[in-house]
Design a protein around this motif. Structure first.
Motif, PDB file in Angstrom:
ATOM      1  N   ALA A   1       0.829  -1.211   0.000  1.00  0.00           N
ATOM      2  CA  ALA A   1       0.000   0.000   0.000  1.00  0.00           C
ATOM      3  C   ALA A   1       0.862   1.258   0.000  1.00  0.00           C
ATOM      4  O   ALA A   1       0.528   2.254  -0.647  1.00  0.00           O
ATOM      5  CB  ALA A   1      -0.931  -0.007   1.214  1.00  0.00           C
ATOM      6  N   VAL A   2       1.986   1.217   0.712  1.00  0.00           N
ATOM      7  CA  VAL A   2       2.883   2.372   0.760  1.00  0.00           C
ATOM      8  C   VAL A   2       3.452   2.658  -0.631  1.00  0.00           C
ATOM      9  O   VAL A   2       3.477   3.803  -1.086  1.00  0.00           O
ATOM     10  CB  VAL A   2       4.028   2.131   1.766  1.00  0.00           C
ATOM     11  N   LEU A   3       3.896   1.600  -1.328  1.00  0.00           N
ATOM     12  CA  LEU A   3       4.444   1.771  -2.680  1.00  0.00           C
ATOM     13  C   LEU A   3       3.373   2.283  -3.638  1.00  0.00           C
ATOM     14  O   LEU A   3       3.611   3.218  -4.414  1.00  0.00           O
ATOM     15  CB  LEU A   3       5.006   0.443  -3.184  1.00  0.00           C
ATOM     16  N   ARG A   4       2.177   1.711  -3.576  1.00  0.00           N
ATOM     17  CA  ARG A   4       1.070   2.141  -4.439  1.00  0.00           C
ATOM     18  C   ARG A   4       0.746   3.612  -4.235  1.00  0.00           C
ATOM     19  O   ARG A   4       0.655   4.379  -5.203  1.00  0.00           O
ATOM     20  CB  ARG A   4      -0.160   1.286  -4.144  1.00  0.00           C
ATOM     21  N   ASP A   5       0.593   4.024  -2.980  1.00  0.00           N
ATOM     22  CA  ASP A   5       0.210   5.411  -2.695  1.00  0.00           C
ATOM     23  C   ASP A   5       1.340   6.390  -2.990  1.00  0.00           C
ATOM     24  O   ASP A   5       1.091   7.535  -3.377  1.00  0.00           O
ATOM     25  CB  ASP A   5      -0.244   5.540  -1.239  1.00  0.00           C
ATOM     26  N   ALA A   6       2.595   5.941  -2.821  1.00  0.00           N
ATOM     27  CA  ALA A   6       3.735   6.809  -3.125  1.00  0.00           C
ATOM     28  C   ALA A   6       3.800   7.081  -4.633  1.00  0.00           C
ATOM     29  O   ALA A   6       4.057   8.210  -5.062  1.00  0.00           O
ATOM     30  CB  ALA A   6       5.032   6.177  -2.637  1.00  0.00           C
ATOM     31  N   LEU A   7       3.559   6.056  -5.438  1.00  0.00           N
ATOM     32  CA  LEU A   7       3.544   6.233  -6.889  1.00  0.00           C
ATOM     33  C   LEU A   7       2.404   7.163  -7.305  1.00  0.00           C
ATOM     34  O   LEU A   7       2.563   8.029  -8.171  1.00  0.00           O
ATOM     35  CB  LEU A   7       3.397   4.880  -7.594  1.00  0.00           C
ATOM     36  N   ARG A   8       1.249   7.000  -6.675  1.00  0.00           N
ATOM     37  CA  ARG A   8       0.102   7.840  -7.013  1.00  0.00           C
ATOM     38  C   ARG A   8       0.357   9.299  -6.608  1.00  0.00           C
ATOM     39  O   ARG A   8       0.036  10.224  -7.359  1.00  0.00           O
ATOM     40  CB  ARG A   8      -1.155   7.296  -6.335  1.00  0.00           C
ATOM     41  N   GLN A   9       0.900   9.497  -5.422  1.00  0.00           N
ATOM     42  CA  GLN A   9       1.118  10.854  -4.919  1.00  0.00           C
ATOM     43  C   GLN A   9       2.164  11.597  -5.740  1.00  0.00           C
ATOM     44  O   GLN A   9       2.026  12.797  -6.025  1.00  0.00           O
ATOM     45  CB  GLN A   9       1.550  10.802  -3.451  1.00  0.00           C
ATOM     46  N   THR A  10       3.209  10.894  -6.150  1.00  0.00           N
ATOM     47  CA  THR A  10       4.275  11.531  -6.927  1.00  0.00           C
ATOM     48  C   THR A  10       3.974  11.552  -8.423  1.00  0.00           C
ATOM     49  O   THR A  10       4.710  12.173  -9.198  1.00  0.00           O
ATOM     50  CB  THR A  10       5.612  10.800  -6.705  1.00  0.00           C
ATOM     51  N   LYS A  11       2.900  10.833  -8.839  1.00  0.00           N
ATOM     52  CA  LYS A  11       2.525  10.713 -10.249  1.00  0.00           C
ATOM     53  C   LYS A  11       3.686  10.158 -11.078  1.00  0.00           C
ATOM     54  O   LYS A  11       3.974  10.611 -12.182  1.00  0.00           O
ATOM     55  CB  LYS A  11       2.069  12.064 -10.815  1.00  0.00           C
ATOM     56  N   LYS A  12       4.340   9.154 -10.496  1.00  0.00           N
ATOM     57  CA  LYS A  12       5.476   8.525 -11.142  1.00  0.00           C
ATOM     58  C   LYS A  12       5.162   7.072 -11.505  1.00  0.00           C
ATOM     59  O   LYS A  12       4.221   6.463 -10.983  1.00  0.00           O
ATOM     60  CB  LYS A  12       6.698   8.549 -10.227  1.00  0.00           C
ATOM     61  N   VAL A  13       5.961   6.527 -12.426  1.00  0.00           N
ATOM     62  CA  VAL A  13       5.877   5.125 -12.846  1.00  0.00           C
ATOM     63  C   VAL A  13       7.233   4.484 -12.588  1.00  0.00           C
ATOM     64  O   VAL A  13       8.270   5.059 -12.946  1.00  0.00           O
ATOM     65  CB  VAL A  13       5.526   5.014 -14.347  1.00  0.00           C
ATOM     66  N   GLY A  14       7.238   3.310 -11.947  1.00  0.00           N
ATOM     67  CA  GLY A  14       8.490   2.617 -11.675  1.00  0.00           C
ATOM     68  C   GLY A  14       8.917   1.764 -12.855  1.00  0.00           C
ATOM     69  O   GLY A  14       8.081   1.193 -13.557  1.00  0.00           O
ATOM     70  N   LEU A  15      10.231   1.666 -13.097  1.00  0.00           N
ATOM     71  CA  LEU A  15      10.777   0.857 -14.178  1.00  0.00           C
ATOM     72  C   LEU A  15      11.744  -0.184 -13.634  1.00  0.00           C
ATOM     73  O   LEU A  15      12.475   0.062 -12.678  1.00  0.00           O
ATOM     74  CB  LEU A  15      11.513   1.733 -15.197  1.00  0.00           C
ATOM     75  N   GLY A  16      11.740  -1.347 -14.267  1.00  0.00           N
ATOM     76  CA  GLY A  16      12.658  -2.421 -13.897  1.00  0.00           C
ATOM     77  C   GLY A  16      12.690  -3.469 -14.987  1.00  0.00           C
ATOM     78  O   GLY A  16      12.017  -3.329 -16.019  1.00  0.00           O
ATOM     79  N   GLN A  17      13.464  -4.529 -14.780  1.00  0.00           N
ATOM     80  CA  GLN A  17      13.544  -5.618 -15.746  1.00  0.00           C
ATOM     81  C   GLN A  17      13.205  -6.927 -15.049  1.00  0.00           C
ATOM     82  O   GLN A  17      13.807  -7.293 -14.048  1.00  0.00           O
ATOM     83  CB  GLN A  17      14.930  -5.682 -16.396  1.00  0.00           C
ATOM     84  N   LEU A  18      12.222  -7.621 -15.623  1.00  0.00           N
ATOM     85  CA  LEU A  18      11.698  -8.849 -15.042  1.00  0.00           C
ATOM     86  C   LEU A  18      12.233 -10.036 -15.832  1.00  0.00           C
ATOM     87  O   LEU A  18      12.116 -10.079 -17.058  1.00  0.00           O
ATOM     88  CB  LEU A  18      10.167  -8.826 -15.094  1.00  0.00           C
ATOM     89  N   SER A  19      12.821 -11.004 -15.125  1.00  0.00           N
ATOM     90  CA  SER A  19      13.364 -12.195 -15.783  1.00  0.00           C
ATOM     91  C   SER A  19      12.342 -13.315 -15.710  1.00  0.00           C
ATOM     92  O   SER A  19      12.010 -13.801 -14.630  1.00  0.00           O
ATOM     93  CB  SER A  19      14.672 -12.611 -15.098  1.00  0.00           C
TER      94      SER A  19
END
Length: 291
Positions: A126-144
């Motif tokens: 929930a913290v990660l979800r709300d932090a992304l929403r509040q900052t209006k940011k999208v996280g990037l990474g690489q999934l194997s």
């Protein structure tokens, strides 16, 4: 039957790890597939692996080859291909964050739902979800996954998170390739007024359930008719669209006015009245500068 997780592991943000499970957010539509049938016998047609000048061959005699020049191949065995596959990792590390509108729509390929793996993970999730929403940011990474590495984005969606597989840069054709020769002229103001009026008139909430693949629906109806006809041929009547007189030459203004109806007349009348008012206003003579 419960859906099978596409990936299970943890999302890592700096020193925080969140156990999650990822599930497909989409499914295949109601596509209809056909088999080729040998009409005289009614039996399905199968295919054999055949080498020109040799004939049918066994599957264990087949290797994968990459053509380096006309008729010349580099041969690879299955074990060699397996050896270079990326080792599946159980951690998706968010290495960068970008503005929510920074990723071009052409890069998005497929969405997945991300859910916490257990009750203990819910708070950090929930913290990660709300932090992304509040900052209006999208996280990037690489999934194997399954020997390949996928570029992915992570963004909030309602109460949860959505992971979207992104295309790599070499998989996307630059828009300039197709758009560079288009003129950079501004649209005619009157035509633009009419077009925006049509758009506003037809604006409504998006309801995907109201849209159907009419081709698939027609095929299903045809199949039902054929079942009832017990093998008899059925020819479906299809109405051909009537083409406009004069080929591709159209009066864009007339077409837009017809589309918008009374709204177009009102918009044009309003604009004409505004022009008339502006033209009828007396001009104040400019003051002459003293020498």
């Amino acid at each position: 039957m419960a859906a099978r997780a596409y990936w299970q592991g943890q999302i890592r943000l700096a020193l925080v790890s969140i156990p999650v499970e990822i599930y497909p957010a989409t499914r295949s539509g109601a596509a209809i597939s056909f088999r080729q049938i040998h009409e005289p016998t009614g039996k399905p047609i199968s295919y054999e692996k055949v080498v020109q000048g040799v004939g049918p061959i066994d599957r264990d005699e087949i290797l994968k080859g990459f053509e380096i020049s006309k008729g010349n191949y580099v041969l690879l065995e299955e074990e060699e291909i397996e050896a270079v596959k990326i080792e599946s990792r159980k951690t998706l590390e968010l290495v960068q964050f970008v503005e929510s509108d920074a990723i071009d729509v052409l890069y998005y390929e497929k969405p997945y739902f991300v859910v916490p793996a257990d009750d203990l993970a819910e708070e950090a999730y929930a913290v990660l979800r709300d932090a992304l929403r509040q900052t209006k940011k999208v996280g990037l990474g690489q999934l194997s996954v399954r020997g390949r590495e996928q570029l992915v984005s992570l963004k909030p969606c309602g109460r949860g998170l959505v992971l979207e597989v992104l295309r790599y840069a070499d998989e996307v054709t630059r828009a300039q390739t197709y758009f560079r020769n288009l003129p950079d002229d501004k649209a005619d103001a009157d035509l633009l007024d009419l077009a925006t009026t049509i758009i506003e008139k037809k604006t409504a909430p998006f309801k995907p359930e109201e849209f159907h693949d009419r081709y698939v629906d027609a095929l299903q109806r045809l199949i039902e008719k054929k079942k009832k006809a017990k093998g008899k041929r059925i020819i479906e009547d299809v109405e051909e669209p009537t083409s406009a007189k004069g080929g591709n030459v159209i009066d864009l203004m007339a077409a837009l006015k017809k589309s918008v109806g009374d709204g177009g007349k009102a918009a044009s009348a309003k604009k004409s009245a505004a022009k008339s008012t502006a033209a009828s206003k007396p001009r104040t003579p400019a003051k002459r500068k003293s020498a």
